[in-house]
Scaffold this motif. Sequence first.
Motif, mmCIF file in Angstrom:
data_model
loop_
_atom_site.group_PDB
_atom_site.id
_atom_site.type_symbol
_atom_site.label_atom_id
_atom_site.label_comp_id
_atom_site.label_asym_id
_atom_site.label_seq_id
_atom_site.Cartn_x
_atom_site.Cartn_y
_atom_site.Cartn_z
ATOM 1 N N TRP A 186 0.678 -1.191 -0.080
ATOM 2 C CA TRP A 186 -0.045 0.003 -0.017
ATOM 3 C C TRP A 186 0.955 1.332 0.016
ATOM 4 O O TRP A 186 0.643 2.115 -0.584
ATOM 5 C CB TRP A 186 -0.962 0.099 1.058
ATOM 6 N N SER A 205 2.752 1.885 -3.403
ATOM 7 C CA SER A 205 1.496 2.094 -4.562
ATOM 8 C C SER A 205 1.486 3.945 -4.384
ATOM 9 O O SER A 205 0.883 4.248 -5.618
ATOM 10 C CB SER A 205 0.203 1.850 -4.206
ATOM 11 N N ARG A 265 -2.247 -1.729 -4.673
ATOM 12 C CA ARG A 265 -3.144 -1.463 -3.748
ATOM 13 C C ARG A 265 -4.049 -2.336 -3.610
ATOM 14 O O ARG A 265 -4.728 -2.896 -2.606
ATOM 15 C CB ARG A 265 -4.032 -0.090 -4.104
ATOM 16 N N SER A 305 0.588 0.931 -9.274
ATOM 17 C CA SER A 305 0.053 1.562 -8.153
ATOM 18 C C SER A 305 -1.347 0.862 -7.885
ATOM 19 O O SER A 305 -1.590 0.470 -6.715
ATOM 20 C CB SER A 305 -0.133 3.176 -8.192
#
Length: 573
Positions: free
Chosen positions: A176, A179, A279, A275
């Motif tokens: 996360w 990203s 995620r 990205s």
Amino acid sequence: MPPRKKPSRQRLRSSLPPSPSTPSSSKKSNGNAGGMLRRDPATPLMADKDLGDLLESGSGVKGKEKEKIELGGKSHEAVEADGFGSMGKRDREAMILLVVLYLLQGVPTGLAFGSIPFLLKSRLSYSQIGLFTLSTYPYSLKLLWSPIVDAWFSPRLGRRKSWIVPVQAVVGAMMWWMSGWVEEAMAEEVPDVRRFTWTFFLLIFFAATQDIAVDGWALTLLSPPNLSYASTAQTIGLNTGYFLSFTVFLAFNSVEFSNKYFRSTPLDYPLITLSGYLRFFAVTFIVVTAWLAFFKKEDPPAEDDPDMDIRKVYSVMYNIVKLKHVQSFIILHLVAKIGFQANDAVTSLKLLERGLSKEDLALAVLIDFPVQIVGGWLAARWSTGARPLRPWLAAFAGRLVYAVVAALVVKAIAPPVGTAVFVGVVAMTLVGGFTSTIQFVGISAFHTQIADPLIGGTYMTLLNTVSNLGGTWPRYFVLKAVDYFSVATCHVPSTSSNDDILIHAEECVSDHGKHVCAELGGTCVTERDGYYATSALCVLLGTAILVFFILPTARKLERLPASAWRVKLPERL
């Protein structure tokens, strides 16, 4: 249903199938401590049976031969399943869980081993990509901390979940975090390769730690007769995760692929960005980890398991390495992959240089994916009997031949790439993927057969680590060799004469290097491609190693009894 108690160490030792060369009436000192578990001397050893003749009792399917064991004074039958459908419910659930856990592990490894080098190739040289490959080294160094994973755990959470749960949570959080900056970093004219290397080094470090715990858990999740299917679960899971992060991601990350197959109106961005992909799997990691933490119960350690602190585990690992045949096996692993390193590390990148698009290459790997799954299942079936390493050796020779063919195909390809060339690349990918999968599953099944489940995480990690190290340590030098043996010049037309100005180019291979040459008004000309010399050198070395060392050593190793791979464990303090 209450959780099943973990098998005692006597049961684990004795129920593993010994080598076919070991008499079924082996002495008690070789694993039948206290007579807790004994084989019926009149019953053929399970390792001698063909998997197709073994069906699990109670599954509603008739079995041919069943192996009798004696446990706690009562007679039981232990048979190997003929396939997933004939397994018992607990083994089927264990297989599904292992596939999911290995799939999660394959996601970051697919990015580090596959997609990121492809995405960076347009801006970096082979030597710079070689630097990034150092990020994959944790898989080859995990032996250093695997004893900690075996020795430290919370009894409340479970020996393996104590590591799998927090490590997967960290991987999800890292993905996360990445990203948020990875797209901008990837778009730089010359990406910061050191930043990418260190970030993915940490990511792979945590994925490797999860691998240690999952490898050890696999030895107790599955019933002893079905342990060979642990390598099948690993192949299916890892290949699926790797496939998603490499093949699927590269295809849907391509603007051309997205516009051609999924859009009526062309756009200037892909369906899936790096990205966005990070995620999505960050959330997936967290969800699976939460389920594992709160809903999946792990069997408690057996009462008679040895009380192993870190010092004892390192001592046991040292005792394993002191075994002469283990030393031979380690050397075999360290040199076994030299022969096809140039093919594994460079051929795909050369196909891109020759005009094959990322989408075409992704499609070729997509077609290859089901072949790898089938190959993994077949390899698990073949890796039994008196010659468990036979499929691995056969695939070894096949990979050497494939490396030669791949180099010739790369040499013959010239842009533009037509349908015939693409079909040839697909066929080449199918053969290469099949032989690679046979080798991977074959050696993993052999590891499972010889590993002591009482120190499963450490033993399996020792074997898998040296296997991985055999594939990673040569890769950096192979990529450096390609640049070293290559000769490239930037031809810049002279404005004052008819002769071109020749500028020796240190880096005239990547799109960035070619762009720099183009800004000078010139064109990159590769006078000698180091890929072919490096590939030839690797194949020659690999052939010599196979004939004079690997063949005789492998035949000796597969004849050893299971007891030869065991070491004395420390008693409870």
